[in-house]
Motif scaffolding. Sequence first.
Motif, PDB file in Angstrom:
ATOM      1  N   VAL A 126       0.857  -1.183   0.000  1.00 36.60           N
ATOM      2  CA  VAL A 126       0.000   0.000   0.000  1.00 36.60           C
ATOM      3  C   VAL A 126       0.896   1.237   0.000  1.00 36.60           C
ATOM      4  O   VAL A 126       1.855   1.329   0.765  1.00 36.60           O
ATOM      5  CB  VAL A 126      -0.951  -0.001   1.218  1.00 36.60           C
ATOM      6  N   ARG A 127       0.581   2.172  -0.880  1.00 39.53           N
ATOM      7  CA  ARG A 127       1.343   3.421  -0.978  1.00 39.53           C
ATOM      8  C   ARG A 127       0.524   4.531  -0.334  1.00 39.53           C
ATOM      9  O   ARG A 127      -0.615   4.778  -0.712  1.00 39.53           O
ATOM     10  CB  ARG A 127       1.622   3.756  -2.446  1.00 39.53           C
ATOM     11  N   ILE A 128       1.129   5.187   0.650  1.00 39.05           N
ATOM     12  CA  ILE A 128       0.433   6.215   1.435  1.00 39.05           C
ATOM     13  C   ILE A 128       1.053   7.579   1.124  1.00 39.05           C
ATOM     14  O   ILE A 128       2.277   7.752   1.186  1.00 39.05           O
ATOM     15  CB  ILE A 128       0.518   5.908   2.939  1.00 39.05           C
ATOM     16  N   THR A 129       0.209   8.544   0.823  1.00 41.27           N
ATOM     17  CA  THR A 129       0.668   9.894   0.512  1.00 41.27           C
ATOM     18  C   THR A 129       0.936  10.667   1.787  1.00 41.27           C
ATOM     19  O   THR A 129       0.091  10.721   2.679  1.00 41.27           O
ATOM     20  CB  THR A 129      -0.381  10.656  -0.318  1.00 41.27           C
ATOM     21  N   VAL A 130       2.141  11.253   1.892  1.00 45.14           N
ATOM     22  CA  VAL A 130       2.495  12.126   3.022  1.00 45.14           C
ATOM     23  C   VAL A 130       2.318  13.579   2.605  1.00 45.14           C
ATOM     24  O   VAL A 130       1.592  14.345   3.239  1.00 45.14           O
ATOM     25  CB  VAL A 130       3.941  11.869   3.491  1.00 45.14           C
ATOM     26  N   ARG A 131       3.006  13.966   1.561  1.00 45.36           N
ATOM     27  CA  ARG A 131       2.848  15.265   0.916  1.00 45.36           C
ATOM     28  C   ARG A 131       2.651  15.015  -0.571  1.00 45.36           C
ATOM     29  O   ARG A 131       2.847  13.878  -1.027  1.00 45.36           O
ATOM     30  CB  ARG A 131       4.105  16.125   1.127  1.00 45.36           C
ATOM     31  N   PRO A 132       2.274  16.012  -1.342  1.00 43.13           N
ATOM     32  CA  PRO A 132       2.168  15.805  -2.797  1.00 43.13           C
ATOM     33  C   PRO A 132       3.482  15.268  -3.369  1.00 43.13           C
ATOM     34  O   PRO A 132       4.552  15.850  -3.150  1.00 43.13           O
ATOM     35  CB  PRO A 132       1.847  17.211  -3.323  1.00 43.13           C
ATOM     36  N   TYR A 133       3.400  14.104  -4.016  1.00 42.60           N
ATOM     37  CA  TYR A 133       4.538  13.424  -4.643  1.00 42.60           C
ATOM     38  C   TYR A 133       5.534  12.862  -3.624  1.00 42.60           C
ATOM     39  O   TYR A 133       6.659  12.523  -3.975  1.00 42.60           O
ATOM     40  CB  TYR A 133       5.257  14.348  -5.637  1.00 42.60           C
ATOM     41  N   GLU A 134       5.148  12.759  -2.359  1.00 43.88           N
ATOM     42  CA  GLU A 134       5.973  12.098  -1.335  1.00 43.88           C
ATOM     43  C   GLU A 134       5.142  10.975  -0.713  1.00 43.88           C
ATOM     44  O   GLU A 134       4.035  11.220  -0.226  1.00 43.88           O
ATOM     45  CB  GLU A 134       6.418  13.086  -0.253  1.00 43.88           C
ATOM     46  N   TYR A 135       5.713   9.754  -0.721  1.00 47.05           N
ATOM     47  CA  TYR A 135       4.934   8.588  -0.317  1.00 47.05           C
ATOM     48  C   TYR A 135       5.719   7.705   0.655  1.00 47.05           C
ATOM     49  O   TYR A 135       6.952   7.756   0.714  1.00 47.05           O
ATOM     50  CB  TYR A 135       4.553   7.744  -1.547  1.00 47.05           C
ATOM     51  N   ILE A 136       4.956   6.895   1.398  1.00 47.33           N
ATOM     52  CA  ILE A 136       5.507   5.807   2.209  1.00 47.33           C
ATOM     53  C   ILE A 136       4.852   4.531   1.708  1.00 47.33           C
ATOM     54  O   ILE A 136       3.632   4.487   1.507  1.00 47.33           O
ATOM     55  CB  ILE A 136       5.192   5.971   3.709  1.00 47.33           C
ATOM     56  N   THR A 137       5.638   3.463   1.537  1.00 43.61           N
ATOM     57  CA  THR A 137       5.102   2.199   1.042  1.00 43.61           C
ATOM     58  C   THR A 137       5.324   1.102   2.073  1.00 43.61           C
ATOM     59  O   THR A 137       6.431   0.939   2.594  1.00 43.61           O
ATOM     60  CB  THR A 137       5.759   1.802  -0.295  1.00 43.61           C
ATOM     61  N   PHE A 138       4.266   0.360   2.350  1.00 43.90           N
ATOM     62  CA  PHE A 138       4.334  -0.787   3.251  1.00 43.90           C
ATOM     63  C   PHE A 138       3.893  -2.031   2.482  1.00 43.90           C
ATOM     64  O   PHE A 138       2.854  -2.022   1.805  1.00 43.90           O
ATOM     65  CB  PHE A 138       3.425  -0.592   4.471  1.00 43.90           C
ATOM     66  N   SER A 139       4.696  -3.094   2.585  1.00 46.18           N
ATOM     67  CA  SER A 139       4.399  -4.344   1.878  1.00 46.18           C
ATOM     68  C   SER A 139       4.154  -5.463   2.876  1.00 46.18           C
ATOM     69  O   SER A 139       4.848  -5.572   3.893  1.00 46.18           O
ATOM     70  CB  SER A 139       5.561  -4.713   0.957  1.00 46.18           C
ATOM     71  N   TRP A 140       3.161  -6.308   2.565  1.00 45.80           N
ATOM     72  CA  TRP A 140       2.883  -7.468   3.432  1.00 45.80           C
ATOM     73  C   TRP A 140       3.079  -8.781   2.662  1.00 45.80           C
ATOM     74  O   TRP A 140       2.572  -9.830   3.054  1.00 45.80           O
ATOM     75  CB  TRP A 140       1.458  -7.378   3.970  1.00 45.80           C
ATOM     76  N   SER A 141       3.858  -8.729   1.571  1.00 50.61           N
ATOM     77  CA  SER A 141       4.021  -9.910   0.710  1.00 50.61           C
ATOM     78  C   SER A 141       4.731 -11.061   1.422  1.00 50.61           C
ATOM     79  O   SER A 141       4.459 -12.225   1.124  1.00 50.61           O
ATOM     80  CB  SER A 141       4.780  -9.534  -0.562  1.00 50.61           C
ATOM     81  N   HIS A 142       5.623 -10.772   2.354  1.00 49.09           N
ATOM     82  CA  HIS A 142       6.381 -11.832   3.024  1.00 49.09           C
ATOM     83  C   HIS A 142       6.006 -11.968   4.501  1.00 49.09           C
ATOM     84  O   HIS A 142       6.806 -12.446   5.306  1.00 49.09           O
ATOM     85  CB  HIS A 142       7.885 -11.556   2.899  1.00 49.09           C
TER      86      HIS A 142
END
Length: 348
Positions: A126-142
Amino acid sequence: MKNDEGEESRVLLENYRVLLKKALDYLWERIKVERREVKKGKRVITKVKVTLSKKEEVYKSLRDELEEVNVLASHYVDKAISDAYSVLRSWRRRAEKGKASLRKPKLKRVYVRVKSTLRKVEGESVRITVRPYEYITFSWSHTWFSPRVKGLELGEPVIKEDKVHLPFRHRLPWFTPLDYLAIDSNLYTLDAYDGEKFVTFSLRELYSLKFGMELKRGRIKSFASKHGRKGGKLMEKYSHRERNRVRDYVHKFVNKLLEMYPVTTFAIKKLNKQEMFQDADDKLSKRISRTVWRSIHRVLKYKAPLYGSLVKEVNPHLTSKSCPRCGRVSRKAGLSGVRGVGSPWTGN
């Protein structure tokens, strides 16, 4: 899951704390607290009424103030306003019951519940927006739960300093269940009516579990008073064990109930134990304290949609005197031959 994006998420949390604190300060200045004395028998009780500003009246001016200090995406301003109202409504409920002081609630640990407009699901991340064009990504694939959430829909992620909570949900069809079951919660049973017949579900095993753990906890309290820290740890251990056993029983009980009555509208009483304690003697108060009605109702409410069911809370006024078939209200205080609090008669 563990928050591996500590630095980036800390920026989000710190700036969101600023927004939430400013929103709380703004709303706190507009809160009205009224005190009035009520005579109850021989006692005089001070009642407190707290009035919050209506959201639609202050929303625009509050939003403009928050935008002046906001460095995050604009949607976080709306979320901060909603969270500030949520904090104050929770505080108001406790303050009016005398369970919280009338001072402004403090923010201890701030977390961010990310709105759907601020997150985008890409595969198993899931990609979460912090500021415009700035993101944090969290993965649960493993992660260990990855196989269990395949095909489920991601809800609103909750970001904390050390952890990230990812709620998943089933996609359910929108329809109204045709069958119904009216449930009356008593000391040892749940008495239900399905429109044709009465059904009784025994809770004696759960009541006995609570009673046995209460006796054991009394002996541990005596031990803890003489052994300081060691006794405190033992007390914590048994309290934790009791909660787990009760929770396990409630979940298994609710699962069986929903399997027996899928696609059903459940009508349950909205019970208030504190009011029951006021009208009961010491012996009955102890019995009422061993009940877990709210736990059963709470688990039933969030599990019912998985079985295509709904839960409706009703006002308990006159439900113990009303006939479920014709609706006639009996003049008697209660129906004879019924053990516990209330009766198996539940309103239409």
